[in-house]
Enzyme design. Sequence first.
Site, PDB file in Angstrom:
ATOM      1  N   GLU A 232       1.486  -0.797   0.071  1.00  0.00           N
ATOM      2  CA  GLU A 232      -0.119  -0.575  -0.137  1.00  0.00           C
ATOM      3  C   GLU A 232       0.769   1.191  -0.402  1.00  0.00           C
ATOM      4  OE1 GLU A 232      -1.639   3.659   0.973  1.00  0.00           O
ATOM      5  OE2 GLU A 232      -1.810   2.976   3.315  1.00  0.00           O
ATOM      6  N   CYS A 266      -2.013   9.216   2.617  1.00  0.00           N
ATOM      7  CA  CYS A 266      -1.925   8.739   1.011  1.00  0.00           C
ATOM      8  C   CYS A 266      -3.460   8.924   0.583  1.00  0.00           C
ATOM      9  CB  CYS A 266      -1.687   7.393   1.295  1.00  0.00           C
ATOM     10  SG  CYS A 266      -2.709   5.876   2.177  1.00  0.00           S
TER      11      CYS A 266
END
Length: 516
Positions: A232, A266
């Site tokens: 990720e 993010c």
Amino acid sequence: MNAIAVKNSVTLETLYEINESSEEQIKAAFSNAREGFQQLKKTTVKERVEALKKVRDVIYENREKIVDKVILETGKSRTDALVSEAMGVLDYADWLIANAPKILADEKAHTPISLMGKKSKIYHEALGVVLIIAPWNYPFNIAMVSILTALAAGNAVVFKPSEITPLNGLIEEMMSASPLLTSSVNVVYGSGITAQRLIDQRPAKIFFTGSARTGKKILSQAANYLIPVELELGGKDQMVVFDDVNIDRTVAGCLWGAMTNAGQSCTSVERVYVQRGIYQAFVDKLKEECAKLVLNAGDDGGADIGGITADFQLDIIRKQVEDARAAGASIIAGGEMLSGELPFYLPTIIENATTDMAVMSEETFGPVITVSPFTTEQEVIDESNNTEFGLSASVWSKDLVRADRVARALEVGAVSINNVMLTEGNPALPFGGTKQSGFGRVKGVEGLRGMTQSKAILVDKQSDKLEANWYPYTRAKYKLFSQFIEALFGNKGLQKWIKFAVSGIKLESESQKPRG
């Protein structure tokens, strides 16, 4: 043994030191984890869920303590820390506890008519000892979500937190609520050097959250051992705003999505595309509301935005904004540090940015957004997909048919419609990206099963009958197989089943004959 200073991210005062883990410590951690896995293998999902409940309750009871520790090491505002770290973990834990037994249960699988009389099943089994490497921006949330998922699936864990925000002892304290889980989770402290040594111990799978640059290094090292990896990585998330929205609500969503955790997420909104009909009104309101945001850390819950956690990240933010300014972009809000020496960067809005600027093409990971106008639906789809990242996005429109159409066209792993960063708020939804944002999923059914390996089971009865596809092969059997295939795949309706039954009986009869 190298000492690493862990600092208060706002005052830069050294809170404590951690040491780079030695080879012996790393080997011991894996040895302990493998022993823990042997104990977990003897447990049922229900028993593991009961252990998770104890950890969940300890997290709830100690939520303010968790918040205090997170604030010290990250510089988050207090509300950010409470909601994103403590509440986020509790919400996910409850979902996991309620759903893991059903998701991990043995499954019945379809058995084709050609295998009549047999049964098919799928088992979802633990991988073994998994390695989880967590980032510094959500040090408690990402750690606990990954660890709890691994444990529910029956895996033991070796966990390496970021050396910037290691939360020394906190994870261990939470896991101590259950003796079963305490022995199954081993926390190893250190920098990237320690991470490399951990990978050399050949875990069953690696789960990494962090930058694309580091993710590529981990992937390269893991490839030498054929270790599966889930990554990720970063994002450059877009927000697409059509001209039929409520401007006040959409601006409020934009500001929170861009500035929560000081933009150090993010999935923070970094690029905003607004349809021309409302562009100026939207920008004016955005600038007005941005000026009202309160910056502080160590607050009692009244601050909106905290500090920048890592000094190197502050350097990236400043450089991107200054380079954009020098290249002709318009900084209409912020664009500088808050007065004083504390690491607070003012919420920043940039117009007239172009795709050749780093602030439009590279992850910023700070309280900075670019705002750009668009005219047509296809134009904004093409422009917002023009990035190497593909983590998440949001689409805003009263026309839900259009919003869904655009959501499907965006090259990302998740889309919130008329909200922002909300796919992460539903534990039942998978989370992960496309392109340079990584691969694999956490959360949801897909995330939990990603912590397992599927085992296919086919059950037949004991009898004296031989299978048609077994030896001996004969010309007569070949002819009957051809008739069987024609009956099964070349016909439809009632005729298919009649021919299938007749050819099947003949083929089975022929198969029982010994070789002449």
